[in-house]
Scaffold this active site. Structure first.
Site, mmCIF file in Angstrom:
data_model
loop_
_atom_site.group_PDB
_atom_site.id
_atom_site.type_symbol
_atom_site.label_atom_id
_atom_site.label_comp_id
_atom_site.label_asym_id
_atom_site.label_seq_id
_atom_site.Cartn_x
_atom_site.Cartn_y
_atom_site.Cartn_z
ATOM 1 N N ARG A 19 -18.808 3.290 21.282
ATOM 2 C CA ARG A 19 -18.219 2.277 22.162
ATOM 3 C C ARG A 19 -18.681 2.608 23.570
ATOM 4 N NH1 ARG A 19 -12.127 -0.074 22.399
ATOM 5 N NH2 ARG A 19 -12.977 -1.022 20.520
ATOM 6 N N HIS A 40 -18.778 -7.306 19.614
ATOM 7 C CA HIS A 40 -17.786 -6.485 18.911
ATOM 8 C C HIS A 40 -17.887 -6.816 17.415
ATOM 9 C CE1 HIS A 40 -14.597 -3.829 18.340
ATOM 10 N NE2 HIS A 40 -13.602 -4.455 18.931
ATOM 11 N N GLN A 98 -15.211 -5.794 14.734
ATOM 12 C CA GLN A 98 -14.002 -6.618 14.778
ATOM 13 C C GLN A 98 -14.196 -7.890 13.941
ATOM 14 O OE1 GLN A 98 -10.882 -6.078 16.466
ATOM 15 N NE2 GLN A 98 -10.408 -7.733 15.072
ATOM 16 N N ARG A 114 -9.583 -3.547 9.829
ATOM 17 C CA ARG A 114 -10.638 -2.773 10.509
ATOM 18 C C ARG A 114 -11.023 -1.570 9.649
ATOM 19 N NH1 ARG A 114 -11.268 -3.263 15.968
ATOM 20 N NH2 ARG A 114 -13.187 -2.156 15.460
ATOM 21 N N ASP A 145 -7.831 -13.673 22.555
ATOM 22 C CA ASP A 145 -8.028 -12.286 22.990
ATOM 23 C C ASP A 145 -7.500 -12.189 24.420
ATOM 24 O OD1 ASP A 145 -8.867 -9.644 23.198
ATOM 25 O OD2 ASP A 145 -10.998 -10.118 23.417
HETATM 26 N N1 CP Z 1 -9.550 -4.578 18.716
HETATM 27 C C1 CP Z 1 -9.980 -3.388 19.180
HETATM 28 O O1 CP Z 1 -11.184 -3.097 19.282
HETATM 29 O O2 CP Z 1 -8.967 -2.530 19.505
HETATM 30 P P1 CP Z 1 -9.159 -1.148 20.265
HETATM 31 O O3 CP Z 1 -9.697 -1.446 21.650
HETATM 32 O O4 CP Z 1 -7.795 -0.531 20.295
HETATM 33 O O5 CP Z 1 -10.146 -0.313 19.495
#
Ligand code: CP
Length: 294
Positions: A103, A130, A133, A280, A212
């Site tokens: 990340r 992402h 996700q 996830r 989001d």
């Molecule tokens: N949805 C998601 O990526 O959550 P986090 O930022 O907690 O990893």
């Protein structure tokens, strides 16, 4: 030949379907230890330069449950934070681990890492994409509706990395993805999604409404302007009522109830967000098992 997972575009429709099948099998057999040998003897670096709850924990649990060793690293723990190059970091990590999950605040940095790494690199969120996700999102919809083809998903709010990844994955799954966002927040054309600035038009006939946060990581300096611009795009009971009666609500989390979504909708009977968060784990297990299969 190693395969990376940076945008979701690496998958074909067939591979996506197989991956979701595998995730469902792993989910169903979790308590019986199904998949527990898939990563035996393998180590996976989990590099998190940004905060995370779901992604970090679900990847760490995924690797452990597949029999591998997760090595969680914060960005400031690596010499990367003191100027070691991305390409040298990639070369060195490739000598120790079997895959790198990262990340980062820079999509370009993740692409550069992947270009120099000899092992698969997985994007665990960048400002542009992402894709992990989106895999969980599609599994959640498949569980609810049985088949993804032809489902209408309305993404309402900031046309960000999550919206882009949904558009890419949704097109692969032959879904109809509509992104409703105000001027200045809209997704660019070219990912197969329909674009509009009218949230009611977007949710009309929708099987799923997705939103989001309005202030993503890195957007903090413009928080007030974003809240003002995006207020007409809040997912509330009125908007939900304009979708199909059977519609579900998705949110990648963390949520800010009272901003992009009301408490009533987030915790209401049509919300699928907790299954979505759980998924996830199962989709990332399937992804790692696929990328590292012999
Ligand atoms: N949805 C998601 O990526 O959550 P986090 O930022 O907690 O990893």
């Amino acid at each position: 030949m190693k395969q990376d997972f940076l945008t979701g575009e690496e998958l074909g429709a067939f591979e996506l379907d197989k991956l979701l099948d595998r995730a469902q099998e792993l989910k169903a057999g979790r308590r019986d230890g199904v998949g527990g040998e898939k990563l035996a003897g393998r180590s996976i670096a989990l590099v998190f330069e940004k905060p995370s709850t779901r992604t970090r924990i679900s990847f760490e649990v995924a690797v452990a449950e597949l029999g591998g060793t997760p090595i969680v690293l914060r960005g400031d723990e690596l010499q990367l934070s003191r100027g070691e190059s991305i390409s040298d970091t990639a070369r060195v990590l490739s000598r120790y681990v079997d895959a790198i999950v990262i990340r980062s605040g820079s999509h370009e940095a993740v692409s550069e890492l992947a270009a120099s790494a000899e092992v698969p690199v997985v994007n665990a969120l960048t400002p542009l994409h992402h894709p992990c996700q989106a895999l969980a999102d599609l599994l959640t919809l498949r569980e609810r509706f049985g088949d993804l083809q032809g489902l209408r998903l309305a993404y309402v709010g900031d046309g960000n990395n999550v919206a882009r990844s949904l558009a890419i994955a949704g097109e692969l799954a032959q879904m109809e993805v509509v992104v409703a966002a105000p001027a200045g927040y809209q997704l660019e054309e070219g990912h197969g999604a329909k674009l509009t600035d009218d949230p009611r038009a977007a949710v009309s006939g929708a099987d799923a409404i997705y939103t989001d946060v309005w202030v993503s990581m890195g957007d903090e300096a413009e928080a007030e302007r974003r809240r003002a611009d995006l207020t007409p795009f809040q997912v509330d009971a009125d908007l939900l009522a304009a979708a199909k009666d059977s519609a579900v609500v998705l949110h990648c989390l963390p949520a800010h109830p009272g901003e992009e979504i009301t408490e009533e909708v987030l915790y209401g009977s049509q919300s699928a967000v907790w299954d979505q968060a759980e998924n996830r784990l199962h989709t990332q297990k399937a992804l790692l098992a696929t990328l590292l299969s012999d």
